[in-house]
Design a protein around this motif. Structure first.
Motif, short mmCIF file in Angstrom:
data_model
loop_
_atom_site.label_atom_id
_atom_site.label_comp_id
_atom_site.label_asym_id
_atom_site.label_seq_id
_atom_site.Cartn_x
_atom_site.Cartn_y
_atom_site.Cartn_z
N PRO A 233 0.83 -1.20 0.00
CA PRO A 233 0.00 0.00 0.00
C PRO A 233 0.87 1.26 0.00
CG PRO A 233 0.17 -0.85 2.22
CD PRO A 233 1.03 -1.74 1.35
N HIS A 234 0.35 2.33 -0.60
CA HIS A 234 1.04 3.62 -0.64
C HIS A 234 0.09 4.70 -0.14
CE1 HIS A 234 3.04 1.10 -3.64
NE2 HIS A 234 4.11 1.85 -3.49
N LEU A 235 0.57 5.54 0.75
CA LEU A 235 -0.23 6.66 1.23
C LEU A 235 -0.05 7.84 0.28
CD1 LEU A 235 -2.06 7.27 3.68
CD2 LEU A 235 -0.11 8.39 4.74
N ILE A 236 -1.16 8.43 -0.12
CA ILE A 236 -1.11 9.55 -1.07
C ILE A 236 -1.76 10.78 -0.44
CG2 ILE A 236 -1.05 8.07 -3.10
CD1 ILE A 236 -4.06 8.63 -3.46
N PRO A 237 -1.41 11.98 -0.90
CA PRO A 237 -1.95 13.22 -0.31
C PRO A 237 -3.36 13.54 -0.82
CG PRO A 237 -0.40 13.77 -2.03
CD PRO A 237 -0.36 12.28 -1.89
N SER A 238 -4.28 12.65 -0.50
CA SER A 238 -5.69 12.81 -0.85
C SER A 238 -6.51 12.48 0.39
CB SER A 238 -6.05 11.86 -2.00
OG SER A 238 -7.41 11.95 -2.34
N THR A 239 -7.68 13.07 0.51
CA THR A 239 -8.50 12.85 1.70
C THR A 239 -9.27 11.54 1.63
OG1 THR A 239 -8.74 15.22 2.02
CG2 THR A 239 -10.32 13.82 3.15
N ARG A 240 -9.86 11.27 0.48
CA ARG A 240 -10.69 10.08 0.32
C ARG A 240 -10.25 9.28 -0.90
NH1 ARG A 240 -16.35 9.87 1.96
NH2 ARG A 240 -16.86 11.51 3.44
N GLY A 241 -10.41 7.98 -0.82
CA GLY A 241 -10.27 7.15 -2.01
C GLY A 241 -9.20 6.10 -1.93
N ILE A 242 -9.40 5.03 -2.68
CA ILE A 242 -8.41 3.97 -2.88
C ILE A 242 -8.38 3.65 -4.36
CG2 ILE A 242 -7.81 1.55 -2.46
CD1 ILE A 242 -9.02 1.76 0.28
N LEU A 243 -7.17 3.52 -4.90
CA LEU A 243 -6.98 3.05 -6.26
C LEU A 243 -6.10 1.81 -6.18
CD1 LEU A 243 -7.67 3.94 -9.24
CD2 LEU A 243 -5.31 4.72 -9.35
N ALA A 244 -6.67 0.67 -6.57
CA ALA A 244 -5.96 -0.60 -6.50
C ALA A 244 -5.57 -1.04 -7.90
CB ALA A 244 -6.84 -1.66 -5.86
N THR A 245 -4.32 -1.42 -8.08
CA THR A 245 -3.85 -1.95 -9.36
C THR A 245 -3.30 -3.35 -9.14
OG1 THR A 245 -3.24 0.29 -10.10
CG2 THR A 245 -2.33 -1.56 -11.33
N ALA A 246 -3.94 -4.33 -9.79
CA ALA A 246 -3.49 -5.72 -9.68
C ALA A 246 -2.84 -6.15 -10.99
CB ALA A 246 -4.68 -6.63 -9.38
N TYR A 247 -1.67 -6.77 -10.87
CA TYR A 247 -0.96 -7.31 -12.01
C TYR A 247 -1.09 -8.83 -11.96
CZ TYR A 247 1.03 -2.62 -11.93
OH TYR A 247 1.17 -1.25 -11.92
N VAL A 248 -1.74 -9.40 -12.96
CA VAL A 248 -2.04 -10.83 -12.92
C VAL A 248 -1.60 -11.51 -14.21
CG1 VAL A 248 -3.98 -10.55 -11.34
CG2 VAL A 248 -4.40 -10.48 -13.81
N HIS A 249 -1.33 -12.82 -14.09
CA HIS A 249 -1.02 -13.65 -15.25
C HIS A 249 -2.32 -14.30 -15.70
CE1 HIS A 249 3.59 -14.12 -14.86
NE2 HIS A 249 3.20 -13.08 -14.15
N GLY A 250 -2.84 -13.82 -16.81
CA GLY A 250 -4.10 -14.33 -17.35
C GLY A 250 -4.49 -13.51 -18.56
N VAL A 283 -15.93 8.02 -7.95
CA VAL A 283 -16.67 7.28 -6.93
C VAL A 283 -16.69 8.02 -5.59
CG1 VAL A 283 -16.29 5.02 -7.97
CG2 VAL A 283 -14.60 5.93 -6.37
N ARG A 284 -16.14 9.19 -5.53
CA ARG A 284 -15.96 9.93 -4.27
C ARG A 284 -17.30 10.17 -3.56
NH1 ARG A 284 -12.10 13.57 -2.14
NH2 ARG A 284 -12.99 15.28 -0.94
N GLY A 285 -17.34 9.82 -2.28
CA GLY A 285 -18.53 10.04 -1.47
C GLY A 285 -19.66 9.08 -1.75
N SER A 286 -19.41 8.02 -2.52
CA SER A 286 -20.47 7.09 -2.90
C SER A 286 -20.16 5.67 -2.45
CB SER A 286 -20.64 7.09 -4.43
OG SER A 286 -19.64 6.28 -5.05
N ASN A 287 -21.16 4.81 -2.62
CA ASN A 287 -20.99 3.40 -2.27
C ASN A 287 -20.67 2.55 -3.51
OD1 ASN A 287 -21.13 1.63 0.09
ND2 ASN A 287 -22.75 0.55 -1.00
N PHE A 288 -20.17 3.19 -4.55
CA PHE A 288 -19.85 2.48 -5.78
C PHE A 288 -18.37 2.10 -5.85
CE2 PHE A 288 -23.60 5.00 -6.86
CZ PHE A 288 -24.43 4.01 -7.35
N CYS A 289 -18.10 1.04 -6.58
CA CYS A 289 -16.74 0.63 -6.91
C CYS A 289 -16.68 0.43 -8.42
CB CYS A 289 -16.39 -0.68 -6.19
SG CYS A 289 -14.80 -1.40 -6.68
N HIS A 290 -15.71 1.07 -9.08
CA HIS A 290 -15.51 0.92 -10.51
C HIS A 290 -14.28 0.06 -10.77
CE1 HIS A 290 -17.80 4.91 -11.62
NE2 HIS A 290 -18.55 4.02 -10.98
N ILE A 291 -14.39 -0.85 -11.72
CA ILE A 291 -13.29 -1.77 -12.05
C ILE A 291 -13.01 -1.72 -13.54
CG2 ILE A 291 -12.47 -4.17 -11.99
CD1 ILE A 291 -14.37 -4.67 -9.65
N GLY A 292 -11.73 -1.61 -13.90
CA GLY A 292 -11.32 -1.61 -15.30
C GLY A 292 -10.30 -2.69 -15.58
#
Length: 342
Positions: A233-250, A283-292
């Motif tokens: 995990p990396h701490l960033i200078p933002s108040t809200r939010g998580i951005l997850a990046t997964a690197y997978v073999h597939g 997605v800020r302030g919401s109960n949504f999760c977006h995946i790309g």
């Protein structure tokens, strides 16, 4: 029917987020707010943005009459919820936002949190609160353990891929960028503006992060054998939010199909068209999760990216989603507000 709600630990960020969200919930009424260090204060004295709401004053937990409470949200610090929840009436449903009941194995809890679990009977009873995957058990639960915000984000990306068998289980790298509110409201030197502004840094490096306990537990259960991922995990200078990046073999097409199929009927998880990547502000302030999903230039390698608000879908919004199910309500009730943009 209106259900009476208590929020324990209401003076923290997740407690305040619960209050904000319940403000527009048509079937929940807040009847008690605890905040031991701020007991006696009005909620708007602690959080002026809630001034428009008619709320009870903050009090100590032992001043609450739980006979009048249908459901309690427990937003207390880690390792303190156990003692409190043990004292609550069996008729009061509980959604715990701390880490105290996320791990099913008492030895695993002691390994990751450094102390023995003091309520192992409740630990065995608790249902893991990742709503999209434990929905039926949550409906009949008395105690639900909310996930870690990092753990939720990573699982939304990886659970369907492990379940579908479209990736190599032994070649998973998860990189998270997490906003500062995930560290709570207490004063910490490394979170001061002068330390964090114009800065970003990795923390809990090399397998030290406690949310790895949740990943190990959940991914291994899905695969039927141990699954251990690399996670930083990396701490960033933002108040809200998580951005997850997964690197997978597939293969990217199979990865996208597995995710789209898993979340086809989910109201809060949105899988973007192939090649598009999500944005924390969307997605800020919401109960949504977006995946790309994006194909890597290397053959049979794929990048999967997810964004959610750590205080909402990662914590308090997830808690209300679970509470809705526990109370027999539609799980989307009070949670369909659009994200705040810009």
């Amino acid at each position: 029917m209106t259900y009476k709600i208590a929020i324990l630990g209401a003076s923290g960020y997740t407690g305040a987020e619960l209050v904000r969200l319940i403000a527009t919930h048509p079937q929940m009424e807040i009847v008690a707010l605890s905040g031991d260090r701020k007991a006696g204060m009005a909620m708007h004295e602690v959080y002026p943005h809630l001034r428009h709401m008619d709320l009870p004053a903050l009090c100590k937990i032992d001043e609450i009459d739980f006979a009048d409470v249908d459901l309690a949200f427990c937003a207390l610090p880690h390792a303190t919820s156990q003692a409190v929840i043990k004292t609550l009436p069996a008729t009061t449903k509980v959604v715990d936002l701390s880490a105290d009941f996320r791990l099913r194995d008492a030895d695993e809890f002691e390994k990751w949190y450094g102390k023995p679990h003091s309520a192992t009977d409740l630990q065995a009873e608790a249902v893991y609160g990742l709503t999209e995957f434990y929905r039926e058990k949550i409906k009949t639960a008395r105690l639900v353990a909310g996930t870690g915000c990092n753990a939720a984000t990573g699982q939304f990306v990886l659970r369907p891929l492990i379940a579908a068998g479209v990736i190599d289980f032994d070649q998973i790298i998860l990189d998270l960028k997490v906003a500062v509110s995930g560290a709570g409201r207490s004063l910490k030197e490394h979170l001061l503006y002068g330390e964090l502004e114009d800065n970003a840094f990795a923390y809990a490096i090399g397998g030290q992060h406690r949310h790895l306990g949740e990943f190990d537990q959940e991914f291994s259960a899905i695969a039927g054998r141990p699954v251990r991922i690399q996670f930083t995990p990396h701490l960033i200078p933002s108040t809200r939010g998580i951005l997850a990046t997964a690197y997978v073999h597939g293969e990217a097409g199979a990865v996208h199909y597995a995710l789209a199929d898993a979340y086809r009927d989910e109201p809060f998880i949105k899988v973007l068209p192939t090649g598009q990547a999500p944005n924390m502000k969307h997605v800020r302030g919401s109960n949504f999760c977006h995946i790309g999903v994006v194909a890597d230039r290397l053959e049979n390698r794929t990048i999967v990216i997810a964004a959610l608000d750590n205080l909402t879908k990662g914590s308090s919004g997830q808690a209300i989603q679970n509470a809705n199910l526990m109370l027999g309500l539609d799980e989307t009730t009070g949670l369909m507000n659009a994200p705040v943009f810009p």
